[in-house]
Design a protein around this motif. Structure first.
Motif, PDB file in Angstrom:
ATOM      1  N   PRO A   1       0.841  -1.194   0.024  1.00 54.19           N
ATOM      2  CA  PRO A   1       0.066  -0.266   0.067  1.00 54.19           C
ATOM      3  C   PRO A   1       0.862   1.196   0.032  1.00 54.19           C
ATOM      4  O   PRO A   1       2.084   1.320   0.458  1.00 54.19           O
ATOM      5  CB  PRO A   1      -0.635  -0.073   1.360  1.00 54.19           C
ATOM      6  N   GLU A   2       0.510   2.542  -0.790  1.00 57.74           N
ATOM      7  CA  GLU A   2       1.122   3.660  -0.674  1.00 57.74           C
ATOM      8  C   GLU A   2       0.170   4.646  -0.212  1.00 57.74           C
ATOM      9  O   GLU A   2      -1.228   4.445   0.075  1.00 57.74           O
ATOM     10  CB  GLU A   2       1.408   4.062  -2.383  1.00 57.74           C
TER      11      GLU A   2
ATOM     12  N   ASP B   1      -3.017   6.105  -2.032  1.00 53.39           N
ATOM     13  CA  ASP B   1      -3.925   4.903  -2.746  1.00 53.39           C
ATOM     14  C   ASP B   1      -5.338   4.961  -2.666  1.00 53.39           C
ATOM     15  O   ASP B   1      -6.123   4.528  -3.627  1.00 53.39           O
ATOM     16  CB  ASP B   1      -3.947   3.424  -1.916  1.00 53.39           C
TER      17      ASP B   1
ATOM     18  N   THR C   1     -10.294   4.359  -7.168  1.00 49.83           N
ATOM     19  CA  THR C   1      -9.301   4.738  -6.512  1.00 49.83           C
ATOM     20  C   THR C   1      -7.936   4.495  -7.246  1.00 49.83           C
ATOM     21  O   THR C   1      -7.813   3.029  -7.949  1.00 49.83           O
ATOM     22  CB  THR C   1      -8.910   4.683  -5.014  1.00 49.83           C
ATOM     23  N   LYS C   2      -6.625   4.943  -6.982  1.00 50.14           N
ATOM     24  CA  LYS C   2      -5.288   4.466  -7.487  1.00 50.14           C
ATOM     25  C   LYS C   2      -5.165   3.021  -6.794  1.00 50.14           C
ATOM     26  O   LYS C   2      -4.729   1.941  -7.511  1.00 50.14           O
ATOM     27  CB  LYS C   2      -4.353   5.387  -7.168  1.00 50.14           C
ATOM     28  N   GLY C   3      -5.481   2.870  -5.599  1.00 47.00           N
ATOM     29  CA  GLY C   3      -5.292   1.615  -4.771  1.00 47.00           C
ATOM     30  C   GLY C   3      -6.060   0.601  -5.680  1.00 47.00           C
ATOM     31  O   GLY C   3      -5.337  -0.657  -5.731  1.00 47.00           O
TER      32      GLY C   3
ATOM     33  N   ARG D   1      -4.085  -0.517  -8.622  1.00 44.60           N
ATOM     34  CA  ARG D   1      -2.957  -1.259  -8.456  1.00 44.60           C
ATOM     35  C   ARG D   1      -2.979  -2.695  -7.661  1.00 44.60           C
ATOM     36  O   ARG D   1      -2.467  -3.473  -8.222  1.00 44.60           O
ATOM     37  CB  ARG D   1      -2.012  -0.473  -7.219  1.00 44.60           C
ATOM     38  N   GLN D   2      -4.245  -3.000  -7.044  1.00 43.36           N
ATOM     39  CA  GLN D   2      -4.626  -4.199  -6.503  1.00 43.36           C
ATOM     40  C   GLN D   2      -4.989  -4.924  -7.602  1.00 43.36           C
ATOM     41  O   GLN D   2      -4.855  -6.171  -7.616  1.00 43.36           O
ATOM     42  CB  GLN D   2      -5.643  -4.025  -5.311  1.00 43.36           C
TER      43      GLN D   2
ATOM     44  N   GLU E   1       3.294  -0.259 -12.323  1.00 43.07           N
ATOM     45  CA  GLU E   1       3.025  -1.463 -11.435  1.00 43.07           C
ATOM     46  C   GLU E   1       3.805  -2.519 -12.185  1.00 43.07           C
ATOM     47  O   GLU E   1       4.267  -3.375 -11.609  1.00 43.07           O
ATOM     48  CB  GLU E   1       1.634  -1.967 -11.079  1.00 43.07           C
TER      49      GLU E   1
END
Length: 111
Positions: A14-15, A18, A29-31, A34-35, A74
């Motif tokens: 996690p950032e 996110d 969301t960005k998170g 990414r996930q 990523e």
């Protein structure tokens, strides 16, 4: 490289940003993006179908490049190396009464 689903891109870490909203139309969301990449979705089209980012009213006009950069980051590739997702024109709902007005105007012109 992108077709190989067994490549190791490392664990999801996690950032702090996110929770930043990337796709305003679909509230993605960005998170979440990414996930999805860490879950094995390596193409923009797959991520669009899974998360619906780029499928709202703007059809990706505001978020497509940002989504592409996040995915490329990523995967540790350049954004230009990712296959592009299909692009569509921005659309918005039109009330049926607008079509009725057009029909009435056409009838009046014929008289």
């Amino acid at each position: 490289m992108l077709n190989d689903r067994n490549i190791d891109i490392g664990p999801f870490v996690p950032e702090e940003d996110d929770d930043r909203l990337v796709c305003r139309c679909e509230e993605v969301t960005k998170g979440e993006i990414r996930q999805a990449v860490h879950a094995g979705l390596f193409e923009i089209a797959e991520i669009r179908r899974y998360l619906r980012c780029g499928m709202g009213l703007c059809q990706g006009q505001t978020c497509a490049k940002l989504v592409q950069r996040i995915v490329a980051n990523e995967l540790h590739v350049r954004p230009s190396e990712l296959p592009p997702a299909s692009s569509r024109s921005p659309m918005r709902p039109v009330p049926m009464k607008e079509f009725a007005k057009e029909g009435e105007a056409a009838e009046n012109e014929e008289c």
